[in-house]
Design a protein around this motif. Structure first.
Motif, PDB file in Angstrom:
ATOM      1  N   LYS A  36       0.734  -1.435  -0.188  1.00  0.00           N
ATOM      2  CA  LYS A  36      -0.609  -0.174  -0.085  1.00  0.00           C
ATOM      3  C   LYS A  36       0.920   1.327  -0.134  1.00  0.00           C
ATOM      4  O   LYS A  36       0.310   1.793  -1.256  1.00  0.00           O
ATOM      5  CB  LYS A  36      -1.337  -0.388   1.110  1.00  0.00           C
ATOM      6  CG  LYS A  36      -2.880   0.562   0.111  1.00  0.00           C
ATOM      7  CD  LYS A  36      -4.092   0.564   1.255  1.00  0.00           C
ATOM      8  CE  LYS A  36      -4.742   1.305   0.552  1.00  0.00           C
ATOM      9  NZ  LYS A  36      -5.124   1.728   1.440  1.00  0.00           N
ATOM     10  N   ALA A  39       2.292   2.191  -3.660  1.00  0.00           N
ATOM     11  CA  ALA A  39       1.170   2.459  -4.322  1.00  0.00           C
ATOM     12  C   ALA A  39       0.572   4.490  -3.974  1.00  0.00           C
ATOM     13  O   ALA A  39       0.799   4.994  -4.763  1.00  0.00           O
ATOM     14  CB  ALA A  39      -0.152   1.979  -4.453  1.00  0.00           C
ATOM     15  N   GLU A  43       1.218   7.586  -5.585  1.00  0.00           N
ATOM     16  CA  GLU A  43       0.184   8.627  -5.928  1.00  0.00           C
ATOM     17  C   GLU A  43       0.482  10.181  -5.504  1.00  0.00           C
ATOM     18  O   GLU A  43       0.312  11.174  -5.784  1.00  0.00           O
ATOM     19  CB  GLU A  43      -1.136   8.376  -5.179  1.00  0.00           C
ATOM     20  CG  GLU A  43      -2.109   7.595  -5.730  1.00  0.00           C
ATOM     21  CD  GLU A  43      -2.823   7.601  -5.430  1.00  0.00           C
ATOM     22  OE1 GLU A  43      -3.415   7.323  -3.858  1.00  0.00           O
ATOM     23  OE2 GLU A  43      -3.334   5.606  -5.046  1.00  0.00           O
TER      24      GLU A  43
END
Ligand code: HEC
Length: 204
Positions: A36, A39, A43
């Motif tokens: 997680k 990612a 972003e």
């Protein structure tokens, strides 16, 4: 046949899910969360670059630094790769530099931090004072986060090889195209010479 296979894979999937649930319930549950943050940081990086791009557009960096913009025909395929149009005034003649990450002719050798410090401190990346019309005094009022976003955006641009002419000292002839500002009227004349120049005291 295929029905059996589907059933088999459903069972396998259920087994995996229940294993995952069992795993997440048993401490320590660190592993499944590992993917997680990666990612999220990608972003965050994309968001930062988009913010930097927006700031650079509204701060009109491209007016001076993108070829063709001041002639009404910006060439976005060479965005922010510098202009050969010189700006002549009491500071001599300066040229808006190549801000793309090209190693030899652009900002490739500089870290995000170096670009932030150059804009904040009003010095070029070689340490020399930043000449007009680069409006660094305005951009220095951006927050550090905003300046980092602008620098990250510059570092994300495609590298364009383009050596901008070297700036020229006051009183020395410039080659190529340049804009010269005519002497101002008495009303427009500055009361004090512009910072960093001795204009008004003596002729360059
Ligand atoms: C009005 C024209 C103008 C605008 C607008 C402008 N610049 Fe500049 N910029 C210049 C000029 C001219 C120089 C070269 C100054 C010198 O030679 O001392 C320069 C130099 C620079 C440098 C130093 C590069 C080096 O090689 O050392 C950086 C970094 C820079 N500009 C970033 C920006 C950013 C980012 C923006 C928008 C937020 C911007 N500039 C907007 C004209 C402009």
């Amino acid at each position: 046949m295929s029905r059996i296979r589907v059933t088999a894979s459903v069972i396998a999937a259920v087994a995996i899910v229940s294993a995952a649930v069992a795993f997440s319930q048993s401490p320590p549950a660190a592993k499944p969360a590992a993917a997680k943050p990666a990612a999220t940081s990608a972003e965050a990086a994309a968001k930062k670059i988009a913010h930097g791009k927006h700031l650079s557009v509204v701060s009109v960096c491209g007016d001076c630094h993108t070829p063709g913009t001041l002639f009404g025909a910006p060439d976005f395929s060479r965005e922010l790769s510098g202009s050969e149009l010189g700006w002549q005034g009491p500071w001599g003649t300066s040229y808006a530099r190549n801000l793309t990450p090209d190693m030899e002719t652009g900002l490739g050798k500089y870290k995000e931090e170096d670009i932030v410090n150059a804009i904040k401190g009003g010095h070029r990346l070689d340490g020399s004072p930043m000449q007009p019309p680069m409006p660094w005094q305005n951009y220095a009022t951006f927050s550090d986060a905003d300046l980092h976003a602008i620098a990250a955006y510059l570092k994300s641009l495609p590298a364009v090889k383009h050596a901008v002419p070297d700036r020229v000292a006051p009183g020395t002839a410039a080659t190529g195209s340049f804009l010269t500002f005519p002497a101002p009227s008495a009303w427009d004349a500055p009361r004090t010479p512009p910072p960093g120049s001795d204009a008004g005291a003596k002729k360059p």
